[in-house]
Design a protein around this motif. Structure first.
Motif, PDB file in Angstrom:
ATOM      1  N   GLY A  35       0.776  -1.232   0.000  1.00 22.73           N
ATOM      2  CA  GLY A  35       0.000   0.000   0.000  1.00 22.73           C
ATOM      3  C   GLY A  35       0.803   1.275   0.000  1.00 22.73           C
ATOM      4  N   ARG A  36       2.141   1.189  -0.121  1.00 28.20           N
ATOM      5  CA  ARG A  36       2.968   2.401  -0.190  1.00 28.20           C
ATOM      6  C   ARG A  36       2.836   3.024  -1.573  1.00 28.20           C
ATOM      7  N   VAL A  37       2.554   4.309  -1.605  1.00 27.18           N
ATOM      8  CA  VAL A  37       2.295   5.038  -2.844  1.00 27.18           C
ATOM      9  C   VAL A  37       3.566   5.162  -3.678  1.00 27.18           C
ATOM     10  N   LEU A  38       3.393   5.062  -5.004  1.00 25.21           N
ATOM     11  CA  LEU A  38       4.494   5.189  -5.960  1.00 25.21           C
ATOM     12  C   LEU A  38       4.354   6.492  -6.740  1.00 25.21           C
ATOM     13  N   TYR A  39       5.495   7.018  -7.188  1.00 18.68           N
ATOM     14  CA  TYR A  39       5.545   8.314  -7.852  1.00 18.68           C
ATOM     15  C   TYR A  39       6.291   8.233  -9.184  1.00 18.68           C
ATOM     16  N   THR A  40       6.038   9.245 -10.033  1.00 16.12           N
ATOM     17  CA  THR A  40       6.820   9.450 -11.251  1.00 16.12           C
ATOM     18  C   THR A  40       7.491  10.815 -11.162  1.00 16.12           C
ATOM     19  N   PHE A  41       8.534  10.987 -11.958  1.00 12.66           N
ATOM     20  CA  PHE A  41       9.361  12.195 -11.952  1.00 12.66           C
ATOM     21  C   PHE A  41       9.349  12.778 -13.359  1.00 12.66           C
ATOM     22  N   ASP A  42       8.938  14.040 -13.495  1.00 10.96           N
ATOM     23  CA  ASP A  42       8.823  14.673 -14.811  1.00 10.96           C
ATOM     24  C   ASP A  42      10.143  14.743 -15.572  1.00 10.96           C
ATOM     25  N   ARG A  43      11.262  14.742 -14.876  1.00  9.05           N
ATOM     26  CA  ARG A  43      12.557  14.871 -15.563  1.00  9.05           C
ATOM     27  C   ARG A  43      13.066  13.556 -16.135  1.00  9.05           C
ATOM     28  N   ASP A  44      12.375  12.444 -15.823  1.00 10.53           N
ATOM     29  CA  ASP A  44      12.756  11.155 -16.419  1.00 10.53           C
ATOM     30  C   ASP A  44      12.325  11.126 -17.877  1.00 10.53           C
ATOM     31  N   SER A  45      13.080  10.390 -18.660  1.00 16.55           N
ATOM     32  CA  SER A  45      12.645  10.121 -20.028  1.00 16.55           C
ATOM     33  C   SER A  45      12.157   8.681 -20.064  1.00 16.55           C
ATOM     34  N   ALA A  46      11.407   8.344 -21.081  1.00 19.88           N
ATOM     35  CA  ALA A  46      10.872   6.983 -21.181  1.00 19.88           C
ATOM     36  C   ALA A  46      12.021   5.986 -21.135  1.00 19.88           C
ATOM     37  N   GLY A  47      11.962   5.083 -20.166  1.00 15.46           N
ATOM     38  CA  GLY A  47      12.956   4.026 -20.057  1.00 15.46           C
ATOM     39  C   GLY A  47      14.253   4.403 -19.375  1.00 15.46           C
ATOM     40  N   ALA A  48      14.354   5.622 -18.828  1.00 14.09           N
ATOM     41  CA  ALA A  48      15.596   6.033 -18.173  1.00 14.09           C
ATOM     42  C   ALA A  48      15.294   6.916 -16.965  1.00 14.09           C
ATOM     43  N   SER A  49      16.007   6.668 -15.870  1.00  7.57           N
ATOM     44  CA  SER A  49      15.832   7.440 -14.658  1.00  7.57           C
ATOM     45  C   SER A  49      16.824   8.595 -14.596  1.00  7.57           C
ATOM     46  N   ALA A  50      16.317   9.770 -14.281  1.00  8.82           N
ATOM     47  CA  ALA A  50      17.170  10.939 -14.067  1.00  8.82           C
ATOM     48  C   ALA A  50      17.425  11.154 -12.579  1.00  8.82           C
ATOM     49  N   CYS A  51      16.823  10.332 -11.728  1.00  8.26           N
ATOM     50  CA  CYS A  51      16.952  10.470 -10.277  1.00  8.26           C
ATOM     51  C   CYS A  51      18.063   9.549  -9.788  1.00  8.26           C
ATOM     52  N   LYS A  52      19.197  10.137  -9.462  1.00  7.68           N
ATOM     53  CA  LYS A  52      20.377   9.386  -9.031  1.00  7.68           C
ATOM     54  C   LYS A  52      20.980  10.046  -7.797  1.00  7.68           C
ATOM     55  N   GLY A 112       6.992  20.573  -8.201  1.00  6.69           N
ATOM     56  CA  GLY A 112       6.268  20.652  -9.468  1.00  6.69           C
ATOM     57  C   GLY A 112       6.639  19.542 -10.436  1.00  6.69           C
ATOM     58  N   THR A 113       7.468  18.578  -9.971  1.00  8.15           N
ATOM     59  CA  THR A 113       7.958  17.539 -10.875  1.00  8.15           C
ATOM     60  C   THR A 113       7.662  16.124 -10.414  1.00  8.15           C
ATOM     61  N   TRP A 114       7.193  15.949  -9.185  1.00 11.58           N
ATOM     62  CA  TRP A 114       6.893  14.623  -8.642  1.00 11.58           C
ATOM     63  C   TRP A 114       5.394  14.455  -8.525  1.00 11.58           C
ATOM     64  N   HIS A 115       4.892  13.308  -9.001  1.00 11.58           N
ATOM     65  CA  HIS A 115       3.454  13.071  -9.025  1.00 11.58           C
ATOM     66  C   HIS A 115       3.141  11.636  -8.638  1.00 11.58           C
ATOM     67  N   VAL A 116       2.024  11.461  -7.941  1.00 11.87           N
ATOM     68  CA  VAL A 116       1.557  10.111  -7.654  1.00 11.87           C
ATOM     69  C   VAL A 116       1.333   9.417  -8.998  1.00 11.87           C
ATOM     70  N   ALA A 117       1.857   8.211  -9.116  1.00 11.81           N
ATOM     71  CA  ALA A 117       1.665   7.437 -10.342  1.00 11.81           C
ATOM     72  C   ALA A 117       0.221   6.944 -10.375  1.00 11.81           C
ATOM     73  N   ARG A 118      -0.421   7.103 -11.508  1.00 10.19           N
ATOM     74  CA  ARG A 118      -1.827   6.720 -11.654  1.00 10.19           C
ATOM     75  C   ARG A 118      -2.045   5.996 -12.977  1.00 10.19           C
ATOM     76  N   THR A 119      -3.037   5.129 -12.958  1.00  8.00           N
ATOM     77  CA  THR A 119      -3.433   4.456 -14.189  1.00  8.00           C
ATOM     78  C   THR A 119      -4.469   5.276 -14.938  1.00  8.00           C
ATOM     79  N   ARG A 120      -5.079   6.230 -14.242  1.00  2.00           N
ATOM     80  CA  ARG A 120      -6.063   7.126 -14.851  1.00  2.00           C
ATOM     81  C   ARG A 120      -6.002   8.456 -14.101  1.00  2.00           C
ATOM     82  N   PRO A 121      -6.488   9.533 -14.713  1.00  3.96           N
ATOM     83  CA  PRO A 121      -6.435  10.837 -14.039  1.00  3.96           C
ATOM     84  C   PRO A 121      -7.201  10.827 -12.726  1.00  3.96           C
ATOM     85  N   ALA A 122      -6.732  11.648 -11.805  1.00  3.46           N
ATOM     86  CA  ALA A 122      -7.404  11.782 -10.511  1.00  3.46           C
ATOM     87  C   ALA A 122      -8.771  12.415 -10.729  1.00  3.46           C
TER      88      ALA A 122
END
Length: 136
Positions: A35-52, A112-122
C-alpha cells in the motif's frame, strides 16, 4: 550510523513487497503490494531514470528482482548501477522517503515535478451543479 534517507533505502530494498509488481488502487493510484504510494518524476525520459545519487536517497527507486518479468503496463528498466526498476508506461516508479505509512502521498506535487503514479487521471470532487442564468 545510517541517515534517515539511507535507512529508508535499506528498508525498501530489503522488503519482499518492494520487489513485486505495482498494484492499482481503487482510485487509480499505483502502490506496492503493502500500500505504499508510488511516484513518477517529470525529468525522467521513457525508459531512463534521471533520479540518481542524492535524489535517489529522497526518492528511492521501486526495485524489481533480477528475475522479474516485465508486463505491458509495467515494464522494467535497468538503472546505471545494473539494478532493475519497475516503470509504468515507460516512466520509472519511486517511493518518497517522507511517506511513513501506507496510503500516504505527501510527495505529490513536490517541486512541481513529482506526481503520484496513476493508471487514470485523478477525479476532482464534484462541486455541485453550476448556475447559469438564462438571458444574461
Amino acid at each position: 550510523m545510517l541517515s534517515r534517507g539511507m535507512l529508508c533505502i535499506v528498508i525498501v530494498a530489503c522488503s519482499p513487497t518492494a520487489l513485486a509488481q505495482p498494484v492499482e488502487g481503487a482510485d487509480g493510484r499505483l502502490t506496492d503490494p503493502a500500500g505504499r504510494v508510488l511516484y513518477t518524476f517529470d525529468r525522467d525520459s521513457a525508459g531512463a531514470s534521471a533520479c540518481k545519487d542524492e535524489c535517489a536517497v529522497q526518492w528511492p527507486p521501486y526495485a524489481a528482482p533480477p528475475d522479474a518479468s516485465a508486463k505491458p503496463a509495467f515494464p522494467l528498466l535497468r538503472r546505471d548501477d545494473g539494478s532493475l526498476q519497475w516503470a509504468h508506461r515507460g516512466k520509472p516508479l519511486y517511493y518518497f522517503a517522507g511517506d511513513v505509512k501506507p496510503g500516504q502521498a505527501s510527495g505529490d506535487g513536490l517541486g512541481g515535478t513529482w506526481h503520484v503514479a496513476r493508471t487514470r487521471p485523478a477525479e476532482t470532487p464534484d462541486s455541485g451543479p453550476s448556475y447559469s442564468p438564462k438571458g444574461y
